[in-house]
Design a protein around this motif. Structure first.
Motif, mmCIF file in Angstrom:
data_model
loop_
_atom_site.group_PDB
_atom_site.id
_atom_site.type_symbol
_atom_site.label_atom_id
_atom_site.label_comp_id
_atom_site.label_asym_id
_atom_site.label_seq_id
_atom_site.Cartn_x
_atom_site.Cartn_y
_atom_site.Cartn_z
ATOM 1 N N ASP A 812 0.824 -1.212 0.000
ATOM 2 C CA ASP A 812 0.000 0.000 0.000
ATOM 3 C C ASP A 812 0.857 1.261 0.000
ATOM 4 O O ASP A 812 0.486 2.277 -0.598
ATOM 5 N N GLY A 813 2.013 1.211 0.661
ATOM 6 C CA GLY A 813 2.839 2.403 0.777
ATOM 7 C C GLY A 813 3.313 2.919 -0.562
ATOM 8 O O GLY A 813 3.194 4.123 -0.879
ATOM 9 N N LEU A 814 3.843 2.054 -1.417
ATOM 10 C CA LEU A 814 4.314 2.489 -2.736
ATOM 11 C C LEU A 814 3.161 2.928 -3.621
ATOM 12 O O LEU A 814 3.290 3.858 -4.423
ATOM 13 N N PHE A 815 2.020 2.246 -3.467
ATOM 14 C CA PHE A 815 0.866 2.639 -4.276
ATOM 15 C C PHE A 815 0.404 4.042 -3.912
ATOM 16 O O PHE A 815 0.030 4.832 -4.786
ATOM 17 N N GLN A 816 0.420 4.375 -2.638
ATOM 18 C CA GLN A 816 -0.013 5.707 -2.219
ATOM 19 C C GLN A 816 0.968 6.795 -2.687
ATOM 20 O O GLN A 816 0.561 7.903 -3.015
ATOM 21 N N MET A 817 2.254 6.453 -2.741
ATOM 22 C CA MET A 817 3.240 7.435 -3.201
ATOM 23 C C MET A 817 3.269 7.544 -4.722
ATOM 24 O O MET A 817 3.393 8.640 -5.279
ATOM 25 N N PHE A 818 3.127 6.416 -5.429
ATOM 26 C CA PHE A 818 3.187 6.416 -6.892
ATOM 27 C C PHE A 818 2.016 5.608 -7.439
ATOM 28 O O PHE A 818 2.181 4.474 -7.893
ATOM 29 N N PRO A 819 0.820 6.161 -7.392
ATOM 30 C CA PRO A 819 -0.360 5.377 -7.809
ATOM 31 C C PRO A 819 -0.349 4.991 -9.285
ATOM 32 O O PRO A 819 -0.970 3.992 -9.662
ATOM 33 N N PHE A 822 2.697 1.799 -9.532
ATOM 34 C CA PHE A 822 2.558 0.529 -8.819
ATOM 35 C C PHE A 822 1.069 0.201 -8.678
ATOM 36 O O PHE A 822 0.444 0.460 -7.653
ATOM 37 N N ARG A 823 0.509 -0.383 -9.721
ATOM 38 C CA ARG A 823 -0.926 -0.620 -9.790
ATOM 39 C C ARG A 823 -1.322 -1.992 -9.255
ATOM 40 O O ARG A 823 -2.521 -2.278 -9.145
ATOM 41 N N PHE A 824 -0.352 -2.872 -8.972
ATOM 42 C CA PHE A 824 -0.675 -4.216 -8.503
ATOM 43 C C PHE A 824 -0.803 -4.236 -6.972
ATOM 44 O O PHE A 824 -0.324 -5.129 -6.301
ATOM 45 N N VAL A 825 -1.418 -3.225 -6.406
ATOM 46 C CA VAL A 825 -1.456 -3.083 -4.961
ATOM 47 C C VAL A 825 -2.167 -4.274 -4.314
ATOM 48 O O VAL A 825 -3.266 -4.664 -4.720
ATOM 49 N N GLY A 826 -1.478 -4.896 -3.350
ATOM 50 C CA GLY A 826 -2.034 -6.006 -2.587
ATOM 51 C C GLY A 826 -2.147 -7.302 -3.335
ATOM 52 O O GLY A 826 -2.611 -8.307 -2.772
ATOM 53 N N ASN A 827 -1.741 -7.333 -4.593
ATOM 54 C CA ASN A 827 -1.973 -8.534 -5.393
ATOM 55 C C ASN A 827 -1.112 -9.707 -4.943
ATOM 56 O O ASN A 827 -1.579 -10.847 -4.875
#
Length: 964
Positions: A812-819, A822-827
């Motif tokens: 989640d951290g990278l997704f929040q910084m670079f949405p 990093f689109r595979f959040v939690g996958n």
């Protein structure tokens, strides 16, 4: 005062631009490094390709991948290379600065001033003191030594660490005053000299009567010393020649303590021999030579030195004795001097020739000694012609050679010398082992034929069991061609008589060069002289010579020049698909070493020029065995494994995209996450294959030395060729098919724990990527033959790095910084939490790897390679030793055990303990892989009666090296 020299032109001369004395070996500076280095790196096709690919990926309309998938690997490669280049150039700058900032005393404005080397200019007058470096090419003006002599060590120039002598020209030799030197102006030419080196020949006679004798010199025959003491004039003249006819320099540090510096060890040994027998070379000047003859000082006027070269193969001096008599003393090769003697006293000539043949047969280096009295009138006329020839502007060397040849005729034979030249320790054993490894060894030497042949026998290249040794000694093209033709005919006739069906062709075509090596039955050797080799290397005969030589087991070229050595190597490179290696120890081997694919220099008594010109260097010839059979073989094995694995893992990675294209309409959508594509080659799979390429071994180094036949796969290119390449590609494609379709089939009907459909693009991508990393990691583990802690760390560390990076990028951290990136959040967390996914990964891994394991197991049992057999025999040996230790521990009780417990190893104990087939048993072992229908245990049983060969004990001596 030390010697004074000048650069050969006045300062400020404008006729030609004077070069700077500043040394610059570096390539870059702070400003030019980046552009120049990048320009050099993009000369590589691979870098240019990836740059072009990067440019295409910057265009969204034609690329589905982000630009960083290419730029990250490209920048990494460019950075590593740039760091290496920068480090190398830094040390070049450091070396340049050290040299350029050395200080010299330069005469400026009539005053000696300290000046940096980089500021020295052409025309400067420089003062040098003892043990100082020479700033540039200098002309010696004067010296504090008598007669304007100066001793120079040119180690940094040509690699020789021995002292050379230079003499100031008479016009300037007395210019010792600074004011006189300040007014000096002139033009000059630099002349290079030759190396000097002390050498002794060990042999025991009491020389205590001679206070100037060298205590290190020993001699066995007391009869010669008695002849000297009895005043035999012939013997006196013999040693007088040895004390006068040379270019040795003498240094007397204290009264009676003489040190000789000679151009060759042989020359130093001969002068030392004369010294011990009472004819002591004491000192020399440019015009005189002083010799203590049986305690009496005699000064000879030195009129001329006719120096040695590779064409003349002799040297002479012309001296005037105190009685005013002029005499020429000459020493040289027997083939040259014997034909220049007076026809009188033929009996002495015949006896001497017999002795020379005897000495050469014992491997000794021989010289013939002769002298000649000259009339005063003749000498005056000859000296005048010599003076004119020396100053000739054209054809100077030819005119001098004719004059030398004229005066060196009708001489009187004095005798001959022979100096022992032993092989280095381990040379015969090394050559025998390299021959078993199917390495062709040719000896290229300047020794006479008899000496070279004797060396061939002593180092086991020539044996009494050989079918025939061909000797080519023709002096004309027709004679050489005929001798080569007869040699080929004899070999062909012998082959026909053995029924191999080989048909002989009189003329071999250079366009269709068919080697006759495998068609020839029996073992042959070829010995050829230098004058015959000159004809054999001509364009219309070189192919015939090469094919004849290649059909022989051993080739010895004797009395060859340095140029001919290089020509022979070039000939093999030109017509044979073979890698050439040249090994030598002297300056005359440099051209040969540079011509060969691989050059090896031996650091010995002949200086280090060969070492400086070589790719590898060591101190003894025997180390060549380890270089080739251990390090060379390991290097080939590692490179082949590296290439095979590289192609396999990349085809397995890439072809998944191809299969995915059938289901995505070939839309260029990728299977993997773009970051996985970026990191696959530079993080996930790079370190394991790097460790294998550095540390891998198939057999230990001791076994590589014991079984030379292990070297043959590299010569035959068995481990990486077109067949192996396509096998790697096929394995990669097979892996990619399973990697894609097994998860595809499972995901079609699989569900999550909560009942939801498992099949989605992101979960499929994670599953395939994880399967790929695990499969290629297991594969590199199977390919690794020698495990170290580094291999374990890199393989399991790469797997751990994959999972760490995977979970980090799906966090989640990278997704929040670079949405957007990093689109595979939690996958990853969701997918890898499903048991079905892990079962799919396990199934894919097993199905991909098991066929490889099964194939290798069957191949190992049905058709083992020699390395497999060697490993197995090593394992059997260890088990046998362990069993013997157990039996010793239990004592007598062990005798009650049934032999049936060891029946699965029947015969191995006797085989191993007897030593048969365990040391150098390569020929027998090579047969283990020849019968695919039987298992290796059965094959070993059948082979237990085979005989092996063992290396002999090392020989003594350490003064001889072979030129290969």
């Amino acid at each position: 005062m030390g010697p004074l020299g000048m650069l050969p032109a006045p300062r400020g001369c404008t006729l030609l631009p004077a070069p700077s004395n500043c040394i610059k070996t570096s390539k870059y500076n702070v400003v030019t490094f980046l552009p120049v280095n990048l320009f050099e790196q993009f000369q590589e096709v691979a870098n240019t390709y990836f740059l072009f690919l990067l440019i295409l990926q910057l265009i969204p309309q034609i690329s589905s991948l982000s630009w960083f998938t290419t730029i990250v690997p490209l920048v990494l490669v460019l950075t590593i290379t740039a760091v290496k280049d920068a480090t190398d150039d830094y040390f070049r700058h450091k070396s340049d600065n050290q040299v350029n900032n050395r200080q010299s005393q330069v005469l400026l404005g009539g005053v000696l001033r300290q000046e940096q080397w980089m500021n020295v200019r052409v025309g400067d007058i420089i003062k040098l003191e003892n043990n100082q470096f020479v700033a540039a090419d200098l002309l010696l003006l004067c010296s504090s030594e008598p007669h304007g002599l100066c001793y120079v060590e040119t180690a940094e120039l040509d690699g020789e660490t021995n002292t050379k002598v230079r003499q100031a020209i008479p016009v300037t030799s007395e210019l010792g005053d600074t004011s006189e030197l300040a007014r000096f102006d002139g033009d000059a030419q630099d002349v290079l000299g030759r190396k000097a080196e002390l050498g002794e020949r060990p042999e025991p006679v009491d020389f205590s009567f001679n206070p100037l004798a060298d205590a290190r010199f020993q001699f066995w025959d007391p009869g010669l010393l008695e002849a000297v003491k009895l005043g035999d004039p012939h013997v006196h003249e013999f040693f007088r020649l040895l004390s006068l006819c040379h270019t040795v320099m003498s240094e007397e540090k204290s009264e009676g303590e003489l040190y000789y510096k000679a151009q060759s060890p042989d020359e130093g040994a001969l002068v030392t021999a004369a010294r011990n027998f009472g004819f002591v070379f004491r000192s020399r000047t440019p015009k005189t030579v002083t010799v203590h003859e049986l305690g009496r000082a005699v000064t000879y006027q030195l009129l001329a030195i006719l120096d040695f070269n590779n064409i003349r193969k002799r040297m002479s001096v012309i001296v005037r004795n105190p009685e005013g008599k002029i005499r020429l003393y000459c020493k040289g090769a027997d083939t040259i001097l014997l034909e220049r003697l007076r026809p009188a006293n033929q009996d002495l000539t015949n006896v001497t020739a017999d002795h020379l043949n005897e000495y050469a047969g014992e491997g000794l280096r021989t010289l013939v000694l002769a002298c000649k009295d000259l009339e005063e009138s003749y000498y005056e006329d000859w000296a005048e012609r010599l003076r004119r020839a020396s100053g000739a502007a054209e054809a100077r060397d030819d005119r001098l050679a004719r004059l030398y040849d004229e005066v060196e005729h009708d001489m009187t034979l004095l005798g001959a010398t022979a100096i022992e030249d032993k092989l280095q320790q381990g040379v015969p054993e090394t050559i025998a082992i390299l021959t078993l490894a199917n390495i062709k060894i040719w000896v290229l030497t300047g020794d006479k034929q008899e000496t070279a042949v004797n060396i061939g026998y002593s180092c086991k290249m020539l044996t009494d069991d050989m079918t025939e040794v061909f000797v080519v000694t023709g002096h004309t093209v027709l004679e050489v061609r005929e001798e080569l033709r007869k040699a080929r005919e004899k070999m062909m006739d012998a082959s026909r008589s053995m029924g191999n069906g080989f048909s002989y062709q009189e003329k071999l075509s250079s366009s269709k060069l068919t080697s006759v090596l495998e068609a020839i039955a029996g073992e042959y050797a070829l010995v050829i002289n230098g004058h015959s080799l000159a004809h054999a290397l001509e364009a219309d005969m070189e192919v015939e010579f090469l094919e004849t030589a290649c059909a022989c087991k051993a080739v010895i070229c004797c009395r060859v020049t340095p140029l001919q050595k290089a020509q022979v190597v070039e000939l093999v490179k030109k017509y044979k698909k073979a890698v050439t290696l040249a090994i030598g120890d002297g300056a005359n081997d440099v051209s040969m070493i540079k011509t060969a694919h691989i050059g090896v220099g031996i650091s010995g008594q002949e200086g280090i020029q060969a070492v400086l010109a070589s790719d590898y260097s060591f101190s003894q010839f025997k180390f060549l065995q380890r270089l080739l059979l251990v390090h060379g073989r390991w290097s080939y094995l590692r490179m082949c494994k590296f290439l095979c694995y590289f192609f396999y893992k990349n085809f397995a990675f890439t072809m998944v995209h191809f299969w995915f294209g059938f289901f995505c309409g070939f839309s260029a959508q990728t299977v993997y996450d773009q970051y996985f594509i970026t990191l696959y080659n530079i993080v996930y799979t790079s370190l394991p294959v790097l460790a294998m390429g550095v540390f891998d071994q198939d057999v230990p180094e001791q076994r590589s030395m014991e079984y030379p036949k292990l070297y043959e796969p590299g010569q035959l290119n068995l481990l990486f060729n077109k067949r192996e390449f396509f096998i790697c590609i096929a394995q990669g494609i097979y892996t990619s098919v399973l990697m894609f379709f097994i998860p595809y089939g499972v995901f079609a009907d699989a569900t999550r724990d909560d009942g939801a459909q498992l099949a989605d693009y992101q979960s499929f991508a994670v599953t395939v990527a994880t399967s790929l990393v695990i499969v290629v990691s297991v594969q590199i583990g199977l390919d690794t033959g020698f495990w170290t802690a580094i291999n374990h760390f890199f393989i399991w560390g790469s797997l751990a790095a994959y999972f760490a990076i995977l979970f980090a990028m799906h966090s989640d951290g990278l997704f929040q910084m670079f949405p957007n990136q990093f689109r595979f959040v939690g996958n990853a967390q969701n997918t890898l939490a499903q048991p079905a996914v892990w079962l799919t990964i396990a199934l894919t891994t097993v199905v991909c790897i098991m066929p490889v394991v099964a194939f290798r197991f069957l191949k190992l049992d049905l058709k083992p390679e020699l390395s497999d057999t060697v490993r197995y025999t090593q394992l059997v040996r260890k088990k046998q030793k362990a069993q013997h230790r157990c039996m010793r521990r239990v004592g007598r009780a062990g005798s009650r055990r049934s032999g049936y417990a060891f029946s699965h190893q029947e015969g191995f104990g006797e085989l191993i303990m007897s030593g048969k087939n365990m040391r150098l048993s390569s020929l027998a072992l090579s047969g283990f892989a020849a019968r695919p229908s039987a298992g290796w245990i059965e094959t070993l049983r059948k082979k237990k009666g085979g005989e092996g060969s063992a290396a002999g004990s090392p020989s003594g001596g350490a003064d001889r090296t072979l030129k290969v």
